[in-house]
Structure formats: structure tokens, C-alpha cells
Design an enzyme around this catalytic site. Structure first.
Site, short mmCIF file in Angstrom:
data_model
loop_
_atom_site.label_atom_id
_atom_site.label_comp_id
_atom_site.label_asym_id
_atom_site.label_seq_id
_atom_site.Cartn_x
_atom_site.Cartn_y
_atom_site.Cartn_z
N LEU A 14 -14.15 13.12 -7.68
CA LEU A 14 -14.49 11.79 -8.20
C LEU A 14 -14.47 11.83 -9.72
O LEU A 14 -15.49 11.73 -10.39
CB LEU A 14 -15.85 11.34 -7.68
CG LEU A 14 -15.94 11.14 -6.18
CD1 LEU A 14 -17.32 10.64 -5.79
CD2 LEU A 14 -14.87 10.17 -5.70
N HIS A 15 -13.28 12.01 -10.27
CA HIS A 15 -13.11 12.10 -11.71
C HIS A 15 -12.08 11.07 -12.15
O HIS A 15 -11.09 10.84 -11.46
CB HIS A 15 -12.63 13.52 -12.07
CG HIS A 15 -12.44 13.73 -13.52
ND1 HIS A 15 -13.50 13.77 -14.40
CD2 HIS A 15 -11.33 13.89 -14.26
CE1 HIS A 15 -13.02 13.97 -15.62
NE2 HIS A 15 -11.71 14.05 -15.55
N ALA A 16 -12.29 10.48 -13.30
CA ALA A 16 -11.37 9.53 -13.95
C ALA A 16 -10.87 8.44 -13.01
O ALA A 16 -11.62 7.56 -12.63
CB ALA A 16 -10.23 10.27 -14.62
#
Length: 89
Positions: A14-16
Site C-alpha cells: 500500500l504505497h504511492a
């Protein structure tokens, strides 16, 4: 309070971009949805920054929770989304 336990499918966690996709969908729901990982305090799923601070990686289990009318349907939508690549294909 209804909950859904989901495994993060996105290869980058759950990044960028995946966090942005998830936050946008969460914010559009009729109830406030929170997300937590490893027993840490929950963050609002509609917050990109909050999602990124979780440090949820590919394969991690997260817990989505919400309360109120429409909570179950909203959680189902978000759980399905977390189980996909979230735009990082």
C-alpha cells in the site's frame, strides 16, 4: 463492528499509487473505514498518508473495519480492491 481481513495483493504493497487508489475508493463510501495491520492503531482508509504509514507490504494481512449503515457493503468493496493489483499492473 464489521471487519474484513484481507491479504495485500499489490506487489508494492500500500504505497504511492495503490494507496491513492484505495484512499479514493474508501473516501467515496457512505461510512468511514479504518485499516490496521499487526495490531497497530487503525488509520482512516481515506487518507493516503495514513495508508502509507502502515507499511503494508505485498502479502501482509490488513484489517478493514467500519460501522454504520452500509458498512458491510463498503467493506466488501474495499476488501475486493485490496485483493487486486490496485493499478500497479
Amino acid at each position: 463492528m464489521p471487519e474484513r481481513r484481507v491479504i495485500v495483493a499489490s506487489k508494492v504493497g500500500l504505497h504511492a499509487r495503490p494507496a491513492a487508489v484505495l484512499a479514493k475508493s474508501a473516501a467515496a463510501q457512505p461510512v468511514t473505514i479504518t485499516i490496521s495491520k499487526d495490531g497497530c492503531p487503525p488509520v482512516e482508509a481515506g487518507s493516503i498518508l495514513g495508508l502509507m504509514t502502515l507499511g503494508a507490504a505485498h502479502g501482509d494481512e490488513i484489517v478493514l473495519a467500519a460501522e454504520g449503515e452500509g458498512a458491510d457493503a463498503a467493506l466488501d468493496r474495499l476488501a475486493e480492491l485490496v485483493g487486486t493489483e490496485l493499478g500497479d499492473e
